[in-house]
Design a protein around this motif. Structure first.
Motif, PDB file in Angstrom:
ATOM      1  N   LYS A   1      -8.729   1.612  -5.555  1.00 18.09           N
ATOM      2  CA  LYS A   1      -9.942   2.410  -5.761  1.00 18.09           C
ATOM      3  C   LYS A   1      -9.964   3.611  -4.825  1.00 18.09           C
ATOM      4  O   LYS A   1     -10.396   4.703  -5.208  1.00 18.09           O
ATOM      5  N   SER A   2      -9.489   3.414  -3.604  1.00 20.51           N
ATOM      6  CA  SER A   2      -9.491   4.511  -2.636  1.00 20.51           C
ATOM      7  C   SER A   2      -8.514   5.616  -3.023  1.00 20.51           C
ATOM      8  O   SER A   2      -8.640   6.751  -2.560  1.00 20.51           O
TER       9      SER A   2
ATOM     10  N   ASN B   1     -20.367   1.226   0.965  1.00 21.55           N
ATOM     11  CA  ASN B   1     -20.436   2.330  -0.008  1.00 21.55           C
ATOM     12  C   ASN B   1     -20.699   1.863  -1.438  1.00 21.55           C
ATOM     13  O   ASN B   1     -20.409   2.590  -2.389  1.00 21.55           O
TER      14      ASN B   1
ATOM     15  N   GLU C   1      -8.285   6.892  -5.915  1.00 18.70           N
ATOM     16  CA  GLU C   1      -8.919   7.713  -6.960  1.00 18.70           C
ATOM     17  C   GLU C   1      -7.970   7.917  -8.144  1.00 18.70           C
ATOM     18  O   GLU C   1      -7.567   9.031  -8.475  1.00 18.70           O
TER      19      GLU C   1
ATOM     20  N   ARG D   1       0.838  -1.205   0.000  1.00 16.61           N
ATOM     21  CA  ARG D   1       0.000   0.000   0.000  1.00 16.61           C
ATOM     22  C   ARG D   1       0.874   1.256   0.000  1.00 16.61           C
ATOM     23  O   ARG D   1       0.561   2.248  -0.671  1.00 16.61           O
TER      24      ARG D   1
ATOM     25  N   ILE E   1      -9.069  -2.915  -3.916  1.00 13.97           N
ATOM     26  CA  ILE E   1      -9.928  -2.009  -3.140  1.00 13.97           C
ATOM     27  C   ILE E   1      -9.131  -0.784  -2.705  1.00 13.97           C
ATOM     28  O   ILE E   1      -9.627   0.352  -2.746  1.00 13.97           O
ATOM     29  N   TYR E   2      -7.874  -1.010  -2.324  1.00 11.34           N
ATOM     30  CA  TYR E   2      -7.044   0.129  -1.914  1.00 11.34           C
ATOM     31  C   TYR E   2      -6.770   1.052  -3.104  1.00 11.34           C
ATOM     32  O   TYR E   2      -6.792   2.281  -2.964  1.00 11.34           O
TER      33      TYR E   2
END
Length: 631
Positions: A177-178, A448, A180, A127, A174-175
């Motif tokens: 996507k966060s 969400n 952006e 990450r 998923i990370y």
């Protein structure tokens, strides 16, 4: 035995050397000023040893890879941060640098080869690396807002490939996507001068992080399809040696086929012929065969594509053979294709809907969400609901069992998530449930999540139960209330045949709603109405009579009180944004009439009205929008 012992010794030595600080120091020396060729010592440590480990596929591979990651991930992030600002001068690049990076990435990041992460520490470091890569790429774009400096292109290729590797892992996706990344990927596509490698990896990342609104904003579905098709052509022609690359391309494209725009472009650009080659040719492309089959299944939701597939006798024979494949996953998709092409009913046959159901509930879900679904199942069974759920991945005759379960269930729970929307199997279940006019209750499975595309259209008339937002206990109580409410409405509602409604005005329709089904109502012939050629001259009576004459009485509550000018404006709004207007109509009708506007009725309305719209020059909007092929 001697050769095996020698290999084991070489492998253990390679692992120890690659996990040493000496490797890191030598890599940094090469990266700082890449030589035209490696020294013997560099070649052994940076090229030969990593290559030996990469090709090792024994039982201890995951342990070996995790050891290397623990040793190098943090160091690699520090190296990226220290030596890669995204500003010129960029990292020098030649064949030796390319080899050094290639081997290191193969050891650290090749999730697409099955090297999954096995520790939280590795996830944490990756990450951080994703954050670093994003920061560097943003800096590159700021320095090159029009066109990326040619000296930076290999460097950008390296960085964007890391993000692609991360996108293969569900948690890292998923990370991503966060973070952006959509705008950043779009900037790279815009400034990279059509560099195919950058474009391919950007689109493969977008395949995972895009939502429907992003795709519409990008407005480049044709380019996306073209890039994938071109890479597929080249890779297929190169044969078995590039099967892994072909598999990766197809897997990314499979994620993109959840979007109707991409499906249409693939069909328009004859991408289907390439997918058929992957499935039908004798080349040993087993890894590529599965995602190719999955893409073909997704394209089969397009009516024209389904017809072409069904009419291709060689393809159908091949698929029937694959239904007996020893590979269970291939067998499953092949069986689904046969069911979709030969057994999926376009409409509800008359007289087949029964009031007495074998099950209270059928749960339609993605196996990615199985933990939450099975907790819901346990609660339902404790409350004595009879539930049908596919606890195993469907194959063989169980597609017929799925259809029968839908037909024989009072409620269908559609468990919505990204994974659900991306699954053609789930799309088959949801679409079939809608076709059977089942009582649908959508459940939100992931935080969400907002349904869009085909899933958003199918579930738009219904009330969602958001489990992550409400919490499991409260959401389950709301779910039971929803079941009870629907059952109460069913008991109190009056059954009215549509045929009776076709010959009545709006006022008599409302009167009819108050009558009981046992009252015999005499039908009266409807007066023939002469409609002005120009719709703007129509009165409210013209509009009302027109809808009744065309058997579009389901639209009466939406159009009520409109004259020709207002109807003309409504038609223009539908043409400007067909999908949004369809959803708006559908929601309004569901709320006021407790019934569902079908896509056929909506498109029939547009078709019939069009004859009375004055002809205008210029580009005509296509009345069969992307919505059309969703059903």
């Amino acid at each position: 035995m001697a050769r095996y012992t020698d290999f084991t010794k070489d492998l253990n030595k390679a692992i120890d050397q690659v996990c040493s600080s000496e490797y890191q120091e030598m890599f940094e020396v090469v990266a700082k000023d890449p030589p035209y060729s490696f020294t013997m010592e560099q070649r052994i440590l940076i090229d030969r040893y990593p290559n030996l480990i990469t090709w090792y596929n024994g039982d201890q591979r995951h342990i070996v890879v995790e050891r290397i990651r623990r040793t190098h991930l943090k160091w690699y992030d520090n190296w990226l941060t220290q030596y890669n600002t995204g500003q010129p001068p960029y990292v020098k690049w030649n064949s030796t640098m390319e080899q050094a990076i290639l081997h290191l990435h193969n050891l650290l990041f090749r999730l697409d080869l099955g090297d999954i992460f096995t520790s939280d520490e590795s996830y944490k470091e990756c990450r951080k690396i994703a954050d670093t890569v994003k920061r560097i790429l943003v800096s590159v774009i700021k320095s090159n807002p029009i066109t990326i400096d040619q000296a930076a292109v290999p460097y950008v290729r390296m960085l964007i490939q890391i993000l692609f590797y991360f996108s293969v892992d569900n948690d890292l996706a998923i990370y991503l996507k966060s973070l952006e990344l959509v705008n950043l990927m779009n900037d790279l596509l815009r400034t990279s001068n059509n560099d195919n490698e950058i474009h391919l990896n950007a689109y493969r990342i977008l395949a995972v992080i895009l939502v429907e609104a992003d795709l519409k904003q990008l407005q480049n579905s044709d380019r996306i399809a073209t890039v994938f098709i071109d890479f597929m052509k080249n890779t297929i022609d190169q044969g078995v040696t590039h099967e892994g690359r072909l598999h990766n391309i197809l897997r990314s494209l499979k994620a993109l086929t959840q979007h109707e725009q991409i499906r249409e472009e693939l069909i328009k650009q004859n991408g289907s012929s390439l997918f058929l080659r992957c499935v039908m040719e004798d080349k040993d492309l087993l890894k590529a065969k599965l995602p190719a089959l999955e893409i073909i299944l997704a394209l089969a939701f397009n009516k024209d594509s389904a017809t072409l597939l069904k009419d291709n006798a060689n393809f159908m024979d091949c698929i029937r053979t694959l239904t007996s494949s020893s590979e269970q996953t291939i067998q499953r998709v092949a069986t689904a294709l046969i069911w979709k092409l030969e057994k999926d009913e376009p409409t509800i046959p008359s007289g087949t809907i029964t009031t007495k159901k074998q099950y209270d509930i059928m749960i339609s879900y993605s196996h990615s969400d199985k933990d939450l679904c099975h907790r819901i199942l346990e609660s339902l069974e404790k409350d004595n609901f009879k539930v049908w759920i596919d606890s195993h991945m469907m194959h063989g005759a169980t597609f017929d069992a799925m259809a029968k379960a839908i037909e024989n269930s009072e409620f269908i729970f559609i468990c919505m998530s990204d994974a659900y929307k991306q699954s053609s199997f789930c799309e088959m279940e949801a679409s079939y449930g809608i076709k059977r006019q089942c009582r649908i209750i959508p459940l939100v499975m992931t935080p969400n999540y907002k349904a869009d595309g085909w899933l958003g259209i199918l579930t738009s008339p219904f009330t969602y139960i958001d489990f992550p937002k409400l919490g499991s206990s409260r959401a389950y109580e709301e779910l039971k209330k929803q079941i009870q409410l629907i059952r109460m409405n069913d008991l109190s509602s009056t059954v009215i045949k549509q045929d009776d409604l076709h010959h009545n005005t709006i006022s008599s329709v409302h009167d009819r709603l108050k009558t009981t089904p046992n009252v015999e109502i005499k039908k009266e012939p409807r007066q023939v109405v002469d409609y002005p050629d120009f719709i703007d001259k129509w009165t409210e009576h013209h509009v009302e009579s027109f809808l009744l004459e065309k058997e579009l009485n389901i639209l009466l509550p939406v159009i009520e009180g409109m004259d020709g000018q207002l109807l003309h404006q409504t038609y223009s709004m539908c043409q400007a944004n067909q999908q949004s207007m369809f959803l708006l109509f559908r929601e309004d009708i569901a709320r006021s009439q407790q019934t569902i506007l079908s896509l056929r009725e909506y498109l029939t309305f547009l078709k019939e009205i069009k004859a009375y719209i004055p002809h205008t020059t210029g580009k005509q909007l296509n009345s069969t929008s992307t919505v059309c092929n969703l059903m």
